[in-house]
Design an enzyme around this catalytic site. Structure first.
Site, short mmCIF file in Angstrom:
data_model
loop_
_atom_site.label_atom_id
_atom_site.label_comp_id
_atom_site.label_asym_id
_atom_site.label_seq_id
_atom_site.Cartn_x
_atom_site.Cartn_y
_atom_site.Cartn_z
N ASP A 134 7.68 5.22 16.20
CA ASP A 134 7.14 6.16 16.13
C ASP A 134 6.08 6.49 17.61
O ASP A 134 5.90 5.54 17.63
CB ASP A 134 5.87 5.94 14.79
CG ASP A 134 5.58 4.63 14.50
OD1 ASP A 134 4.65 3.50 15.26
OD2 ASP A 134 5.08 4.06 12.84
N ASP B 8 0.01 2.19 1.75
CA ASP B 8 0.11 3.09 0.60
C ASP B 8 1.79 2.44 0.43
O ASP B 8 2.52 3.77 -0.79
CB ASP B 8 -0.83 4.48 1.34
CG ASP B 8 -0.11 4.78 2.70
OD1 ASP B 8 1.30 3.93 2.96
OD2 ASP B 8 0.13 5.89 3.03
N GLU C 172 5.13 8.66 5.33
CA GLU C 172 3.97 8.44 4.27
C GLU C 172 4.93 8.47 2.65
O GLU C 172 5.71 9.09 2.60
CB GLU C 172 3.44 9.61 4.19
CG GLU C 172 2.25 9.29 5.69
CD GLU C 172 1.56 8.01 5.73
OE1 GLU C 172 1.51 7.23 5.20
OE2 GLU C 172 0.41 8.76 6.22
#
Length: 260
Positions: free
Chosen positions: A67, A136, A143
């Protein structure tokens, strides 16, 4: 999916470096998927040590990063191109031209994402993909809510991820809101995925990844579909796993020749 629980970071780094070294010995022109963040740092340290002291050769290898931030100027110290250069590429004999990352400063981001996917395919795909794990449950910058079939694309960061990454910047305000990331579908095409997680703060995400349902709310759970995924944990990160004793027993009794 294989779950390996080890006492600490030193043992994790040694085991994962063994997997990288074995790959390079058998395939010198291997394609490595390179993760940033704190989790892979001990592995990069160990690989650099083996290169310096034992001649582990990266000269024919290629690396693709997961990324990149959108909007950081070229050469910014916290761009992932620079982080990988400092943490890994400059410490071994890999050709800098063979360390490639998604372009977060491109004028046409979607076209740059397609081009990045093309370059991975042109190199024959990723042989071994290193992964960290967000608190998370994200991998790369996929995400919660990411498509399980997604490809390299632009994503908006949730505030928790921005806060987690603010330690690398002077303030939270400097952390970009957007990134370009390999997609979950892209990651699934790697031949071997090794996810590293340490610390109690990762325990819930590890549980959701390994023992929870396959669900977009925990993007890393997509690794349940991977034909060769290794989840390598310390005791703290494994502390919420219901089947931890089974994973320990399985690893302790696996054939020595099998490796990760």
């Amino acid at each position: 999916m294989e779950v390996v629980i080890l006492p600490g970071g030193r043992q994790i780094a040694s085991l994962v470096a063994d997997a990288v070294e074995n790959l390079l010995r058998n395939k010198p022109d291997a394609v490595l998927g390179l993760a940033t963040g704190s989790s892979p740092l001990p592995v990069y340290d160990e690989l650099a040590r083996r290169h310096e002291q034992a001649g582990l050769d990266f000269s024919r290898a290629c690396g693709f990063t997961l990324d990149e931030y959108v909007g950081l100027e070229p050469g910014h110290p916290e761009s992932y191109r620079e982080v990988i250069r400092r943490d890994f590429a400059d410490r071994v004999n890999i050709d800098p031209d063979n360390v490639l990352g998604p372009d977060g400063s491109a004028a046409d981001i979607p076209a740059a994402c397609r081009a990045y996917e093309d370059r991975i395919r042109e190199r024959g795909g990723i042989d071994l993909q290193l992964l960290g794990l967000g608190t998370d449950g994200h991998i790369g910058f996929n995400e919660p809510g990411s498509s399980l079939a997604s490809r390299t694309r632009i994503k908006s960061l949730i505030e928790q991820t921005r806060r987690d990454n603010a330690r690398f910047f002077r303030s939270l305000d400097e952390v970009p809101h957007h990134v370009v990331t390999q997609g979950l579908g892209t990651i699934l095409e790697s031949r071997h995925a090794i996810l590293l997680a340490t610390g109690a703060q990762k325990a819930q995400a590890v549980h959701d990844l390994v023992e929870g349902p396959l669900a977009a709310i925990c993007p890393a759970s997509v690794l349940q579909l991977h034909p060769h995924a290794s989840i390598v944990l310390d005791e703290a990160a494994a502390s919420s796993l219901k089947l931890a004793d089974y994973y320990r027993h399985t690893y302790e009794h696996k054939p020595a020749w099998q490796g990760l």
